[in-house]
Write an enzyme that holds these catalytic residues in place. Structure first.
Site, short mmCIF file in Angstrom:
data_model
loop_
_atom_site.label_atom_id
_atom_site.label_comp_id
_atom_site.label_asym_id
_atom_site.label_seq_id
_atom_site.Cartn_x
_atom_site.Cartn_y
_atom_site.Cartn_z
NE ARG A 102 -3.52 0.38 0.07
CZ ARG A 102 -4.44 0.34 -0.89
NH1 ARG A 102 -4.67 1.42 -1.63
NH2 ARG A 102 -5.12 -0.76 -1.13
CG LEU A 145 -6.89 -7.37 6.31
CD1 LEU A 145 -8.35 -7.77 6.21
CD2 LEU A 145 -5.99 -8.57 6.08
CG HIS A 146 -6.23 -0.11 3.07
ND1 HIS A 146 -5.56 1.09 3.01
CD2 HIS A 146 -7.05 -0.13 1.99
CE1 HIS A 146 -5.97 1.77 1.96
NE2 HIS A 146 -6.88 1.06 1.32
CB CYS A 147 -0.89 -1.91 5.81
SG CYS A 147 -1.60 -0.83 7.07
CG MET A 148 -1.91 -6.74 3.43
SD MET A 148 -1.96 -8.35 4.20
CE MET A 148 -1.67 -9.39 2.79
#
Length: 352
Positions: free
Chosen positions: A97, A341-344
């Site tokens: 991300r 989850l959003h970070c990856m």
């Protein structure tokens, strides 16, 4: 609307707009999850399994050994391998991300990969391999790559520091972009960022929140805090315990959002999301937040933390995303790396 905004050459689509794929990088750096690395590939495998029910996953692996390990784990986890494309490239970490390209559309509707400078959140010394990731992705896809610059300098920007509605609005925090701590682009001002967002993302109005959540290693990323779920609705995490460190900052952000409007002056709809109880490992409070969900084609994957608030957050997001499958992914181990989850994940927008 200013003239420069009317003729902005690019537009960043909202995350819920159609994807060609999701990009991820297979976890390989044990120091990101010290003492907990063993379960992390299985968390990734579960994420890929959930995503491949709805779209292609482009998975970056650093070498042949990890290529084989990833293939084995995904197969054993029941992911649809036919929808996984593996690409070999060394990376420093796995938080795509922030290190990967941000895909936008040009004035003709074509795709462009924005290659922002990445410097490991202005905190860590090793970032050269991650900084080369956007160019690698653009070349692999045959997509035009653009390096955003201002006054002759490449601009540092992480995908987790912003959230857009695809219709002129952008959410971010003062803590992340304007603080002298982990300062990304000294001596950038609020006006500098707003000009950059207008030029490269098609943003007409920036909504500035105050601070992020406690435990956030990035110093205030908005994707742990508040997210657009449609063009004029924001979900934002709220702490109900007045004795919690997050209570006052999150109340401040909620109050700010309550007074914000879209580009037409219409007030935003604001939906509170609960916070899980403090998640602490080895004496460290971790940035556990339900706002770190990821919107893919046909599904929304949501971090869960073995907490009573899990079901409340999943229910709220299921109501908001009634046209998508909402899936909880246990992130108790993953968040030890200070992201979920959003970070990856990083969306690749559809070709048209």
């Amino acid at each position: 609307m200013t003239k420069s905004q009317e003729i902005a050459p690019y537009r960043m689509p909202a995350e819920w707009e159609p994807h060609a794929s999701t990009w991820l990088a297979w976890p390989h750096r044990g120091s990101d999850w010290p003492g907990k690395m063993e379960p992390i590939p299985w968390v990734y495998a579960e994420i890929v399994r959930a995503l491949t029910r709805h779209e292609t996953v482009n998975l970056i692996v650093p070498d042949d050994i990890r290529h084989a390990a990833a293939t084995d784990a995904l197969t054993r986890a029941g992911a649809d391998i036919s929808r996984v494309k593996l690409w070999e490239k060394p990376t420093d970490r796995s938080w795509v991300r922030d290190s990967g390209p941000i895909f936008v559309r040009d004035s003709a509707g074509g795709r462009v990969a924005l290659d922002w400078h990445f410097n490991a959140w202005a905190k860590y010394p090793d970032w050269l391999q991650d900084d080369s990731l956007p160019a690698f992705v653009a070349e692999s896809l045959g997509v035009k790559s653009v390096q955003p610059v201002r006054d002759g300098h490449r601009i540092v920007l992480e995908g987790g520091s912003i959230d857009v509605n695809g219709a002129g609005l952008l959410l971010t925090t003062e803590e992340c972009l304007l603080s002298k701590t982990q300062e990304r682009n000294p001596p950038f001002s609020r006006a500098d960022y707003e000009a950059v967002f207008a030029e490269y993302l098609g943003v007409q109005k920036v909504l500035w929140l105050d601070r992020g959540i406690v435990g956030d290693d990035t110093h205030g990323h908005v994707d742990d805090l508040a997210r657009f779920v449609n063009s004029r609705t924001v979900v934002t995490v709220v702490e109900n315990d007045p004795s919690d460190e997050n209570y006052q900052p999150l109340q401040e952000n909620l109050e700010r959002l309550g007074g914000m409007t879209d580009v037409h002056g219409t007030k935003l709809e604001v939906i509170p999301l609960p916070m899980p109880r403090p998640l602490i490992f080895e004496g460290t409070r971790l940035p556990a937040s339900y706002a770190n969900f990821y919107i893919a084609n046909g599904t929304v994957i949501v971090p869960t933390f073995n907490d009573p608030a899990d079901r409340l957050a999943l229910g709220i997001l299921a109501d908001v995303f009634a046209d998508r499958e909402v899936v909880g992914i246990s992130c108790v181990d993953l968040v030890w790396g200070f992201g979920t989850l959003h970070c990856m994940t990083q969306q690749e927008i559809a070709t048209r």
